[in-house]
Design a protein around this motif. Sequence first.
Motif, PDB file in Angstrom:
ATOM      1  N   GLU A  31     -34.420  -5.999   8.871  1.00 45.60           N
ATOM      2  CA  GLU A  31     -33.184  -6.602   9.350  1.00 45.60           C
ATOM      3  C   GLU A  31     -33.291  -6.972  10.825  1.00 45.60           C
ATOM      4  O   GLU A  31     -32.850  -8.051  11.238  1.00 45.60           O
ATOM      5  CB  GLU A  31     -32.024  -5.632   9.104  1.00 45.60           C
ATOM      6  CG  GLU A  31     -31.758  -5.394   7.624  1.00 45.60           C
ATOM      7  CD  GLU A  31     -30.895  -4.181   7.353  1.00 45.60           C
ATOM      8  OE1 GLU A  31     -30.515  -3.979   6.183  1.00 45.60           O
ATOM      9  OE2 GLU A  31     -30.591  -3.422   8.301  1.00 45.60           O
ATOM     10  N   TYR A  34     -35.647 -10.107  11.127  1.00 44.33           N
ATOM     11  CA  TYR A  34     -35.160 -11.403  10.656  1.00 44.33           C
ATOM     12  C   TYR A  34     -33.715 -11.707  11.043  1.00 44.33           C
ATOM     13  O   TYR A  34     -33.290 -12.857  10.980  1.00 44.33           O
ATOM     14  CB  TYR A  34     -35.324 -11.495   9.130  1.00 44.33           C
ATOM     15  CG  TYR A  34     -36.773 -11.584   8.727  1.00 44.33           C
ATOM     16  CD1 TYR A  34     -37.478 -12.771   8.875  1.00 44.33           C
ATOM     17  CD2 TYR A  34     -37.444 -10.474   8.228  1.00 44.33           C
ATOM     18  CE1 TYR A  34     -38.827 -12.849   8.528  1.00 44.33           C
ATOM     19  CE2 TYR A  34     -38.787 -10.544   7.869  1.00 44.33           C
ATOM     20  CZ  TYR A  34     -39.465 -11.742   8.041  1.00 44.33           C
ATOM     21  OH  TYR A  34     -40.788 -11.824   7.701  1.00 44.33           O
ATOM     22  N   CYS A  35     -32.958 -10.675  11.437  1.00 43.34           N
ATOM     23  CA  CYS A  35     -31.550 -10.890  11.797  1.00 43.34           C
ATOM     24  C   CYS A  35     -31.271 -10.586  13.263  1.00 43.34           C
ATOM     25  O   CYS A  35     -30.204 -10.940  13.771  1.00 43.34           O
ATOM     26  CB  CYS A  35     -30.631 -10.023  10.933  1.00 43.34           C
ATOM     27  SG  CYS A  35     -30.902 -10.178   9.164  1.00 43.34           S
ATOM     28  N   TRP A 128     -34.481 -10.635  -3.689  1.00 44.44           N
ATOM     29  CA  TRP A 128     -34.151 -11.660  -2.706  1.00 44.44           C
ATOM     30  C   TRP A 128     -35.132 -11.595  -1.543  1.00 44.44           C
ATOM     31  O   TRP A 128     -35.936 -10.663  -1.427  1.00 44.44           O
ATOM     32  CB  TRP A 128     -32.724 -11.449  -2.197  1.00 44.44           C
ATOM     33  CG  TRP A 128     -32.562 -10.169  -1.425  1.00 44.44           C
ATOM     34  CD1 TRP A 128     -32.429  -8.907  -1.944  1.00 44.44           C
ATOM     35  CD2 TRP A 128     -32.583 -10.018  -0.010  1.00 44.44           C
ATOM     36  NE1 TRP A 128     -32.343  -7.985  -0.938  1.00 44.44           N
ATOM     37  CE2 TRP A 128     -32.435  -8.630   0.263  1.00 44.44           C
ATOM     38  CE3 TRP A 128     -32.694 -10.905   1.055  1.00 44.44           C
ATOM     39  CZ2 TRP A 128     -32.411  -8.119   1.547  1.00 44.44           C
ATOM     40  CZ3 TRP A 128     -32.663 -10.404   2.356  1.00 44.44           C
ATOM     41  CH2 TRP A 128     -32.511  -9.029   2.578  1.00 44.44           C
ATOM     42  N   TYR A 130     -35.276 -13.053   2.860  1.00 43.91           N
ATOM     43  CA  TYR A 130     -34.733 -13.887   3.927  1.00 43.91           C
ATOM     44  C   TYR A 130     -35.391 -15.264   3.881  1.00 43.91           C
ATOM     45  O   TYR A 130     -36.552 -15.403   3.486  1.00 43.91           O
ATOM     46  CB  TYR A 130     -34.991 -13.253   5.296  1.00 43.91           C
ATOM     47  CG  TYR A 130     -34.209 -11.989   5.556  1.00 43.91           C
ATOM     48  CD1 TYR A 130     -32.830 -12.028   5.716  1.00 43.91           C
ATOM     49  CD2 TYR A 130     -34.849 -10.757   5.643  1.00 43.91           C
ATOM     50  CE1 TYR A 130     -32.102 -10.871   5.957  1.00 43.91           C
ATOM     51  CE2 TYR A 130     -34.132  -9.589   5.886  1.00 43.91           C
ATOM     52  CZ  TYR A 130     -32.759  -9.656   6.042  1.00 43.91           C
ATOM     53  OH  TYR A 130     -32.040  -8.502   6.273  1.00 43.91           O
ATOM     54  N   GLN A 131     -34.652 -16.271   4.297  1.00 46.43           N
ATOM     55  CA  GLN A 131     -35.149 -17.644   4.238  1.00 46.43           C
ATOM     56  C   GLN A 131     -36.483 -17.800   4.978  1.00 46.43           C
ATOM     57  O   GLN A 131     -37.362 -18.542   4.540  1.00 46.43           O
ATOM     58  CB  GLN A 131     -34.119 -18.602   4.826  1.00 46.43           C
ATOM     59  CG  GLN A 131     -34.527 -20.068   4.744  1.00 46.43           C
ATOM     60  CD  GLN A 131     -33.498 -20.981   5.384  1.00 46.43           C
ATOM     61  OE1 GLN A 131     -32.791 -20.589   6.302  1.00 46.43           O
ATOM     62  NE2 GLN A 131     -33.409 -22.203   4.901  1.00 46.43           N
ATOM     63  N   ASP A 133     -38.672 -15.359   5.588  1.00 46.24           N
ATOM     64  CA  ASP A 133     -39.673 -14.358   5.200  1.00 46.24           C
ATOM     65  C   ASP A 133     -40.567 -14.956   4.110  1.00 46.24           C
ATOM     66  O   ASP A 133     -40.424 -14.669   2.925  1.00 46.24           O
ATOM     67  CB  ASP A 133     -38.978 -13.093   4.698  1.00 46.24           C
ATOM     68  CG  ASP A 133     -39.955 -11.937   4.473  1.00 46.24           C
ATOM     69  OD1 ASP A 133     -41.189 -12.178   4.535  1.00 46.24           O
ATOM     70  OD2 ASP A 133     -39.493 -10.817   4.213  1.00 46.24           O
ATOM     71  N   GLN A 137     -41.222 -14.043  -0.035  1.00 48.84           N
ATOM     72  CA  GLN A 137     -40.997 -15.067  -1.044  1.00 48.84           C
ATOM     73  C   GLN A 137     -42.264 -15.307  -1.864  1.00 48.84           C
ATOM     74  O   GLN A 137     -42.193 -15.475  -3.092  1.00 48.84           O
ATOM     75  CB  GLN A 137     -40.543 -16.362  -0.379  1.00 48.84           C
ATOM     76  CG  GLN A 137     -39.157 -16.264   0.246  1.00 48.84           C
ATOM     77  CD  GLN A 137     -38.669 -17.570   0.808  1.00 48.84           C
ATOM     78  OE1 GLN A 137     -38.841 -18.613   0.196  1.00 48.84           O
ATOM     79  NE2 GLN A 137     -38.058 -17.539   1.987  1.00 48.84           N
ATOM     80  N   TYR A 150     -29.415 -19.692  -3.552  1.00 44.44           N
ATOM     81  CA  TYR A 150     -29.378 -19.344  -2.136  1.00 44.44           C
ATOM     82  C   TYR A 150     -28.041 -18.671  -1.823  1.00 44.44           C
ATOM     83  O   TYR A 150     -27.003 -19.022  -2.399  1.00 44.44           O
ATOM     84  CB  TYR A 150     -29.547 -20.587  -1.259  1.00 44.44           C
ATOM     85  CG  TYR A 150     -30.954 -21.122  -1.257  1.00 44.44           C
ATOM     86  CD1 TYR A 150     -31.937 -20.560  -0.434  1.00 44.44           C
ATOM     87  CD2 TYR A 150     -31.311 -22.187  -2.075  1.00 44.44           C
ATOM     88  CE1 TYR A 150     -33.234 -21.052  -0.433  1.00 44.44           C
ATOM     89  CE2 TYR A 150     -32.617 -22.677  -2.086  1.00 44.44           C
ATOM     90  CZ  TYR A 150     -33.569 -22.107  -1.246  1.00 44.44           C
ATOM     91  OH  TYR A 150     -34.853 -22.589  -1.249  1.00 44.44           O
ATOM     92  N   ARG A 314     -27.121 -16.536   8.641  1.00 38.57           N
ATOM     93  CA  ARG A 314     -28.468 -16.505   8.073  1.00 38.57           C
ATOM     94  C   ARG A 314     -28.409 -16.835   6.585  1.00 38.57           C
ATOM     95  O   ARG A 314     -27.364 -16.738   5.948  1.00 38.57           O
ATOM     96  CB  ARG A 314     -29.134 -15.152   8.296  1.00 38.57           C
ATOM     97  CG  ARG A 314     -28.340 -13.959   7.817  1.00 38.57           C
ATOM     98  CD  ARG A 314     -29.050 -12.671   8.190  1.00 38.57           C
ATOM     99  NE  ARG A 314     -28.259 -11.496   7.873  1.00 38.57           N
ATOM    100  CZ  ARG A 314     -27.424 -10.922   8.729  1.00 38.57           C
ATOM    101  NH1 ARG A 314     -27.263 -11.439   9.943  1.00 38.57           N
ATOM    102  NH2 ARG A 314     -26.735  -9.855   8.380  1.00 38.57           N
ATOM    103  N   ARG A 315     -29.572 -17.193   6.066  1.00 42.40           N
ATOM    104  CA  ARG A 315     -29.692 -17.607   4.669  1.00 42.40           C
ATOM    105  C   ARG A 315     -30.728 -16.743   3.967  1.00 42.40           C
ATOM    106  O   ARG A 315     -31.708 -16.322   4.578  1.00 42.40           O
ATOM    107  CB  ARG A 315     -30.079 -19.086   4.583  1.00 42.40           C
ATOM    108  CG  ARG A 315     -29.045 -20.040   5.156  1.00 42.40           C
ATOM    109  CD  ARG A 315     -29.587 -21.449   5.270  1.00 42.40           C
ATOM    110  NE  ARG A 315     -28.550 -22.413   5.650  1.00 42.40           N
ATOM    111  CZ  ARG A 315     -28.168 -22.627   6.905  1.00 42.40           C
ATOM    112  NH1 ARG A 315     -28.737 -21.950   7.904  1.00 42.40           N
ATOM    113  NH2 ARG A 315     -27.223 -23.523   7.161  1.00 42.40           N
ATOM    114  N   SER A 316     -30.511 -16.514   2.682  1.00 38.08           N
ATOM    115  CA  SER A 316     -31.489 -15.777   1.887  1.00 38.08           C
ATOM    116  C   SER A 316     -31.653 -16.454   0.534  1.00 38.08           C
ATOM    117  O   SER A 316     -30.779 -17.206   0.089  1.00 38.08           O
ATOM    118  CB  SER A 316     -31.061 -14.314   1.707  1.00 38.08           C
ATOM    119  OG  SER A 316     -29.794 -14.238   1.065  1.00 38.08           O
TER     120      SER A 316
END
Length: 337
Positions: A31, A34-35, A128, A130-131, A133, A137, A150, A314-316
Amino acid sequence: MSDASLPEGLHMRPATLADVEQAVCVMNSSEIEYCGEPETTENLLRRTWSQAARKPEENARVIVTPEDEIVASVDTRNKRHIKIDVELDVLPAYRGQVELPLMRWVEERAQAHIALAPEDAQVLLGSWAYQHDTQRQQLWKDLGFELVRYFWTMKRELTQAPEQPQLAPGIRLRTFKELQKEAPQGEERLARALFAAHEEAFSDHWGYIPNIYEEWRQYHLGKEADLSLFFLAMDGEEIVAYARCADEGQQGGWVYTLGVRRAWRRQGQALALLHHAFGEFYQRGTRTIRLGVDAQSLTGATRLYECAGMQVERRSAKFEKVLRPGRNMRTLSLNQA
């Protein structure tokens, strides 16, 4: 499962409530990366793992060093045995080394759910990333998962007192705690009415699977829940909409669930609840408010939140893997609701 596939010195074992502090530190590592700040709190994880249906000894595993320091964890949650959601967290120094053993355990654990699922039902794993990461993915893709959706985390910073809620005629805002105190003998009836309102409101949300009342009540109305932040919009004695919020301390205020029953939509109920919640947080000194939303919401929730002054923080990406083909028992479109 054998530890032979793990790096030397590491060991996999069941998680326990005593692991909450360390497990949260592992979760916070991603977190922060990425955040920019931690999001999961010890209170949140302890509340989750204290549920009868979420016993960590059965549903979670940790990987530890010889000193029993946690370097990775995986937690699973099933919805009626047809969907198993996976939360996988790994300290940066161990990424790429421990994910596969943890996921092998997840798939072994999922076999018990497959046996309990309706015979004709499709059974899925879900997780899931993070966009940004790309490593995570790629892991999901390598394991046979597909990108399906998303989601956004949206935020509003309260730099001044928020807007006053504009209620529709005849609607009053109450808290679950107030109603609980006024009629303690009717608490069970109130809880079941709220559960029914929740199930109706969310039955036309993508991915919806009916909840089990006892599990829902323990988590949402249990002893650790702040029921003064559970706001209900009432039309007489009838619950027409609600917002379940929580003050997560340094992580700010969260609107975890916001639902409006179908017959009362398009009347400003959700916006009024949001403004009311913002005002309550502001009075408590909480200035940062967040919520999560399906970026392709079937009910247009993203537009509502933008109208309430919230912005995408943020997007995931949501990934799923079919473990057993069959009838998809989830809501995927409004036509199914």
